[in-house]
Motif scaffolding. Sequence first.
Motif, mmCIF file in Angstrom:
data_model
loop_
_atom_site.group_PDB
_atom_site.id
_atom_site.type_symbol
_atom_site.label_atom_id
_atom_site.label_comp_id
_atom_site.label_asym_id
_atom_site.label_seq_id
_atom_site.Cartn_x
_atom_site.Cartn_y
_atom_site.Cartn_z
ATOM 1 N N UNK A 1 0.827 -1.211 0.000
ATOM 2 C CA UNK A 1 0.000 0.000 0.000
ATOM 3 C C UNK A 1 0.862 1.262 0.000
ATOM 4 N N UNK A 2 1.952 1.249 0.760
ATOM 5 C CA UNK A 2 2.837 2.421 0.798
ATOM 6 C C UNK A 2 3.496 2.653 -0.564
ATOM 7 N N UNK A 3 3.961 1.583 -1.199
ATOM 8 C CA UNK A 3 4.616 1.722 -2.504
ATOM 9 C C UNK A 3 3.618 2.096 -3.596
ATOM 10 N N UNK A 4 2.405 1.606 -3.490
ATOM 11 C CA UNK A 4 1.369 1.983 -4.459
ATOM 12 C C UNK A 4 1.151 3.491 -4.413
ATOM 13 N N UNK A 5 1.092 4.053 -3.215
ATOM 14 C CA UNK A 5 0.928 5.500 -3.068
ATOM 15 C C UNK A 5 2.178 6.243 -3.560
ATOM 16 N N UNK A 6 3.360 5.740 -3.191
ATOM 17 C CA UNK A 6 4.621 6.390 -3.569
ATOM 18 C C UNK A 6 4.797 6.407 -5.085
ATOM 19 N N UNK A 7 4.392 5.356 -5.767
ATOM 20 C CA UNK A 7 4.626 5.212 -7.209
ATOM 21 C C UNK A 7 3.417 5.605 -8.058
ATOM 22 N N UNK A 8 2.405 6.207 -7.460
ATOM 23 C CA UNK A 8 1.166 6.497 -8.187
ATOM 24 C C UNK A 8 1.368 7.427 -9.381
ATOM 25 N N UNK A 9 2.364 8.297 -9.329
ATOM 26 C CA UNK A 9 2.605 9.232 -10.434
ATOM 27 C C UNK A 9 3.864 8.900 -11.226
ATOM 28 N N UNK A 10 4.443 7.736 -11.014
ATOM 29 C CA UNK A 10 5.692 7.354 -11.685
ATOM 30 C C UNK A 10 5.453 7.104 -13.170
ATOM 31 N N UNK A 11 6.436 7.464 -13.973
ATOM 32 C CA UNK A 11 6.350 7.223 -15.411
ATOM 33 C C UNK A 11 6.427 5.739 -15.742
ATOM 34 N N UNK A 12 7.287 5.024 -15.053
ATOM 35 C CA UNK A 12 7.435 3.571 -15.248
ATOM 36 C C UNK A 12 7.024 2.926 -13.931
ATOM 37 N N UNK A 13 5.720 2.739 -13.770
ATOM 38 C CA UNK A 13 5.151 2.341 -12.488
ATOM 39 C C UNK A 13 5.623 0.968 -12.015
ATOM 40 N N UNK A 14 5.708 -0.015 -12.915
ATOM 41 C CA UNK A 14 6.101 -1.359 -12.477
ATOM 42 C C UNK A 14 7.536 -1.389 -11.959
ATOM 43 N N UNK A 15 8.430 -0.615 -12.544
ATOM 44 C CA UNK A 15 9.812 -0.541 -12.058
ATOM 45 C C UNK A 15 9.859 0.167 -10.699
ATOM 46 N N UNK B 1 7.454 0.289 -8.474
ATOM 47 C CA UNK B 1 6.894 -0.619 -7.473
ATOM 48 C C UNK B 1 7.889 -1.705 -7.076
ATOM 49 N N UNK B 2 8.647 -2.207 -8.061
ATOM 50 C CA UNK B 2 9.629 -3.252 -7.780
ATOM 51 C C UNK B 2 10.695 -2.756 -6.809
ATOM 52 N N UNK B 3 11.302 -1.614 -7.130
ATOM 53 C CA UNK B 3 12.391 -1.117 -6.292
ATOM 54 C C UNK B 3 11.885 -0.551 -4.969
ATOM 55 N N UNK B 4 10.727 0.050 -4.967
ATOM 56 C CA UNK B 4 10.142 0.521 -3.725
ATOM 57 C C UNK B 4 9.875 -0.665 -2.803
ATOM 58 N N UNK B 5 9.364 -1.764 -3.365
ATOM 59 C CA UNK B 5 9.097 -2.962 -2.569
ATOM 60 C C UNK B 5 10.363 -3.546 -1.964
ATOM 61 N N UNK B 6 11.440 -3.583 -2.753
ATOM 62 C CA UNK B 6 12.724 -4.084 -2.256
ATOM 63 C C UNK B 6 13.209 -3.218 -1.100
#
Length: 88
Positions: free
Chosen positions: A32-46, A48-53
Amino acid sequence: MKPVFAAIFLACLVFSSSLFEVTMASSGFCGSKCEARCSKAGIKDRCLKYCGICCEKCKCVPSGTYGNKHECPCYRDMKNSKGKPKCP
């Protein structure tokens, strides 16, 4: 002998894949935290991956979609192999 080996290998493969899914799904906090952090990212899947790590290792994610890394020094200080910031 070969069919027995194949059956054991298949059973181990199924068991290990189920453990992987449980591990990935277990972190509701980071998801949930990474979903919020990456909500405006240009390459969202990348993102989310690094935020999760980073979240799994540091147990925190800075607030907002950009900046605020002072809130989580571990997240802020983690570097990739090239010496650049690893966490989005």
